[in-house]
Design an enzyme around this catalytic site. Structure first.
Site, PDB file in Angstrom:
ATOM      1  N   VAL A 238       5.045  -8.032   6.005  1.00 40.82           N
ATOM      2  CA  VAL A 238       5.250  -8.025   4.547  1.00 40.82           C
ATOM      3  C   VAL A 238       6.729  -7.971   4.147  1.00 40.82           C
ATOM      4  CG1 VAL A 238       2.972  -7.063   4.012  1.00 40.82           C
ATOM      5  CG2 VAL A 238       4.919  -5.504   4.341  1.00 40.82           C
TER       6      VAL A 238
ATOM      7  N   SER B  17       1.819   7.140  -3.265  1.00 43.27           N
ATOM      8  CA  SER B  17       1.374   8.380  -2.614  1.00 43.27           C
ATOM      9  C   SER B  17       1.839   9.533  -3.477  1.00 43.27           C
ATOM     10  CB  SER B  17       2.010   8.486  -1.218  1.00 43.27           C
ATOM     11  OG  SER B  17       1.777   9.770  -0.692  1.00 43.27           O
TER      12      SER B  17
ATOM     13  N   TYR C 116      10.112   8.123   3.326  1.00 46.39           N
ATOM     14  CA  TYR C 116       8.736   7.827   2.911  1.00 46.39           C
ATOM     15  C   TYR C 116       8.513   8.242   1.458  1.00 46.39           C
ATOM     16  CZ  TYR C 116       3.634   7.637   2.982  1.00 46.39           C
ATOM     17  OH  TYR C 116       2.321   7.344   2.687  1.00 46.39           O
TER      18      TYR C 116
ATOM     19  N   SER D 176      10.305   5.878  -0.807  1.00 47.11           N
ATOM     20  CA  SER D 176       9.679   4.547  -0.885  1.00 47.11           C
ATOM     21  C   SER D 176       8.444   4.582  -1.776  1.00 47.11           C
ATOM     22  CB  SER D 176       9.302   4.046   0.512  1.00 47.11           C
ATOM     23  OG  SER D 176       8.189   4.758   1.048  1.00 47.11           O
ATOM     24  N   LYS D 177       7.679   5.660  -1.676  1.00 43.30           N
ATOM     25  CA  LYS D 177       6.434   5.719  -2.438  1.00 43.30           C
ATOM     26  C   LYS D 177       6.703   5.990  -3.923  1.00 43.30           C
ATOM     27  CE  LYS D 177       3.623   4.619   0.818  1.00 43.30           C
ATOM     28  NZ  LYS D 177       2.782   3.421   0.730  1.00 43.30           N
TER      29      LYS D 177
HETATM   30  N1  NAD Z   1      -3.129   8.518   5.361  1.00 43.79           N
HETATM   31  C1  NAD Z   1      -2.690   9.187   4.329  1.00 43.79           C
HETATM   32  O1  NAD Z   1      -2.856  10.410   4.223  1.00 43.79           O
HETATM   33  C2  NAD Z   1      -1.987   8.467   3.185  1.00 43.79           C
HETATM   34  C3  NAD Z   1      -1.680   9.197   2.025  1.00 43.79           C
HETATM   35  C4  NAD Z   1      -1.041   8.537   0.975  1.00 43.79           C
HETATM   36  C5  NAD Z   1      -0.721   7.185   1.088  1.00 43.79           C
HETATM   37  N2  NAD Z   1      -1.032   6.508   2.230  1.00 43.79           N
HETATM   38  C6  NAD Z   1      -0.679   5.089   2.270  1.00 43.79           C
HETATM   39  O2  NAD Z   1      -1.870   4.340   2.506  1.00 43.79           O
HETATM   40  C7  NAD Z   1      -1.532   3.099   3.153  1.00 43.79           C
HETATM   41  C8  NAD Z   1      -2.392   2.947   4.400  1.00 43.79           C
HETATM   42  O3  NAD Z   1      -2.012   4.004   5.298  1.00 43.79           O
HETATM   43  P1  NAD Z   1      -2.910   4.506   6.507  1.00 43.79           P
HETATM   44  O4  NAD Z   1      -2.841   5.974   6.489  1.00 43.79           O
HETATM   45  O5  NAD Z   1      -4.199   3.802   6.511  1.00 43.79           O
HETATM   46  O6  NAD Z   1      -1.971   4.044   7.729  1.00 43.79           O
HETATM   47  P2  NAD Z   1      -2.242   3.216   9.057  1.00 43.79           P
HETATM   48  O7  NAD Z   1      -1.018   3.384   9.879  1.00 43.79           O
HETATM   49  O8  NAD Z   1      -3.557   3.584   9.653  1.00 43.79           O
HETATM   50  O9  NAD Z   1      -2.345   1.704   8.523  1.00 43.79           O
HETATM   51  C9  NAD Z   1      -1.229   0.994   8.044  1.00 43.79           C
HETATM   52  C10 NAD Z   1      -1.417  -0.473   8.348  1.00 43.79           C
HETATM   53  O10 NAD Z   1      -0.271  -1.195   7.831  1.00 43.79           O
HETATM   54  C11 NAD Z   1       0.105  -2.170   8.800  1.00 43.79           C
HETATM   55  N3  NAD Z   1       1.531  -2.519   8.656  1.00 43.79           N
HETATM   56  C12 NAD Z   1       2.598  -1.738   8.937  1.00 43.79           C
HETATM   57  N4  NAD Z   1       3.731  -2.406   8.743  1.00 43.79           N
HETATM   58  C13 NAD Z   1       3.383  -3.656   8.330  1.00 43.79           C
HETATM   59  C14 NAD Z   1       4.129  -4.812   7.975  1.00 43.79           C
HETATM   60  N5  NAD Z   1       5.472  -4.843   8.032  1.00 43.79           N
HETATM   61  N6  NAD Z   1       3.455  -5.918   7.574  1.00 43.79           N
HETATM   62  C15 NAD Z   1       2.097  -5.911   7.532  1.00 43.79           C
HETATM   63  N7  NAD Z   1       1.338  -4.849   7.869  1.00 43.79           N
HETATM   64  C16 NAD Z   1       1.983  -3.734   8.263  1.00 43.79           C
HETATM   65  C17 NAD Z   1      -0.169  -1.487  10.146  1.00 43.79           C
HETATM   66  O11 NAD Z   1      -0.227  -2.400  11.236  1.00 43.79           O
HETATM   67  C18 NAD Z   1      -1.484  -0.784   9.863  1.00 43.79           C
HETATM   68  O12 NAD Z   1      -2.597  -1.612  10.150  1.00 43.79           O
HETATM   69  C19 NAD Z   1      -0.031   3.179   3.456  1.00 43.79           C
HETATM   70  O13 NAD Z   1       0.675   2.487   2.449  1.00 43.79           O
HETATM   71  C20 NAD Z   1       0.256   4.672   3.376  1.00 43.79           C
HETATM   72  O14 NAD Z   1       1.600   4.928   3.069  1.00 43.79           O
HETATM   73  C21 NAD Z   1      -1.666   7.109   3.275  1.00 43.79           C
END
Ligand code: NAD
Length: 247
Positions: free
Chosen positions: A63, A144, A157, A160-161
């Site tokens: 991305v 987030s 992080y 960014s969020k």
């Molecule tokens: N898990 C949490 O508690 C939480 C809380 C708040 C926000 N989030 C946000 O939710 C979203 C999903 O997070 P998650 O916890 O499922 O994480 P995760 O690491 O399980 O999944 C993230 C996915 O993004 C993909 N990715 C990373 N860099 C990329 C790039 N440059 N281009 C394309 N794809 C890319 C990864 O390969 C992975 O499949 C993220 O944006 C994260 O910041 C997660």
């Protein structure tokens, strides 16, 4: 609720919340273009979807690479049979957890801001114009609480969020006149590889087993966030606006 006839792009589809979201929206009948960089895992999820009769195809898309994003959005739109109706953008990374400000590496800062903030900008930039032309569409970015209400483990992080939240507010105002609904979602603490790795690092740093167990016990399932994503993608959410917080 049905998403039959909806053309949906899900980014970050290989893992965690993105994976659960892909499974959910496909199960509800959407035709789904899945984007990620983790080809092996993404292919496994897509096989699971298509094996269950779902309609889904995978593209490798980093991305932060604008050429790749542009080309793939075009290719995916052709496969979807028209411009995407919905973008569910979940791709993201978390680096620099528990690293002190004084020693926080510039490269880590750049990496996280690039993937999370610039990535959200680039994907929106190349998906939104066709929605504007169609006079309809839904864009959901993933911010987030870490960047909106505070409490991030990482300077980069959290920043960014906060940026993604700001971007969603600007997009919302500018795209609403074209009939495009824009949200940012702030998931709580979700049991995914991203979150679990931070909690495990904290345990290694502090040795506090009780705190580790309490934090792990408090995590919610990715499927809960996927349900919200699927609902926001649907016409049932037509009267909802703005930032969505989940527990
Ligand atoms: N898990 C949490 O508690 C939480 C809380 C708040 C926000 N989030 C946000 O939710 C979203 C999903 O997070 P998650 O916890 O499922 O994480 P995760 O690491 O399980 O999944 C993230 C996915 O993004 C993909 N990715 C990373 N860099 C990329 C790039 N440059 N281009 C394309 N794809 C890319 C990864 O390969 C992975 O499949 C993220 O944006 C994260 O910041 C997660």
């Amino acid at each position: 609720m049905s998403l039959k006839g909806k053309r949906v792009i899900v980014t970050g589809a290989a893992s965690g919340i993105g994976r659960a979201t892909l499974l959910k929206v496909a199960a509800l009948g959407a035709r789904v273009a899945a984007f990620d960089v983790n080809d092996a895992e993404a292919r496994r999820v897509v096989d699971e979807v298509t094996g269950a009769g779902g309609d889904c195809r995978y593209w490798h898309v980093d991305v932060v690479n604008e050429d790749e994003v542009r080309t793939t959005v075009d290719e995916a739109s052709a496969w979807l049979g028209g411009a995407a109706d919905v973008l569910l953008h979940l791709a993201g990374i978390l680096k620099g957890a528990r690293v002190d400000l004084a020693t926080f590496p510039e490269a880590t800062w750049d990496d996280v801001i690039d993937v999370n903030l610039k990535g959200s900008f680039l994907v929106s930039k190349h998906v939104a114009p066709a929605m504007q032309q169609a006079g309809a569409g839904v864009i959901v970015l993933t911010a987030s609480g870490a960047g909106v209400t505070g409490g991030s483990s990482s300077y980069a992080y959290g920043s960014s969020k906060g940026g993604v939240h700001g971007l969603a507010m600007v997009l919302r105002a500018n795209l609403a006149p074209y009939g495009v609904r824009v949200h940012d979602i702030c998931p709580g603490n979700v049991v995914t590889p991203m979150k679990v790795s931070v909690i495990e690092k904290t345990l290694i740093d502090t040795g506090d087993q009780a705190a580790y167990e309490a934090e792990m016990a408090g995590l919610v399932r990715p499927e809960g966030i996927a349900n919200v994503m699927a609902w926001l993608a649907s016409d049932e959410a037509a009267d909802v606006t703005g930032t969505i917080f989940t527990r």
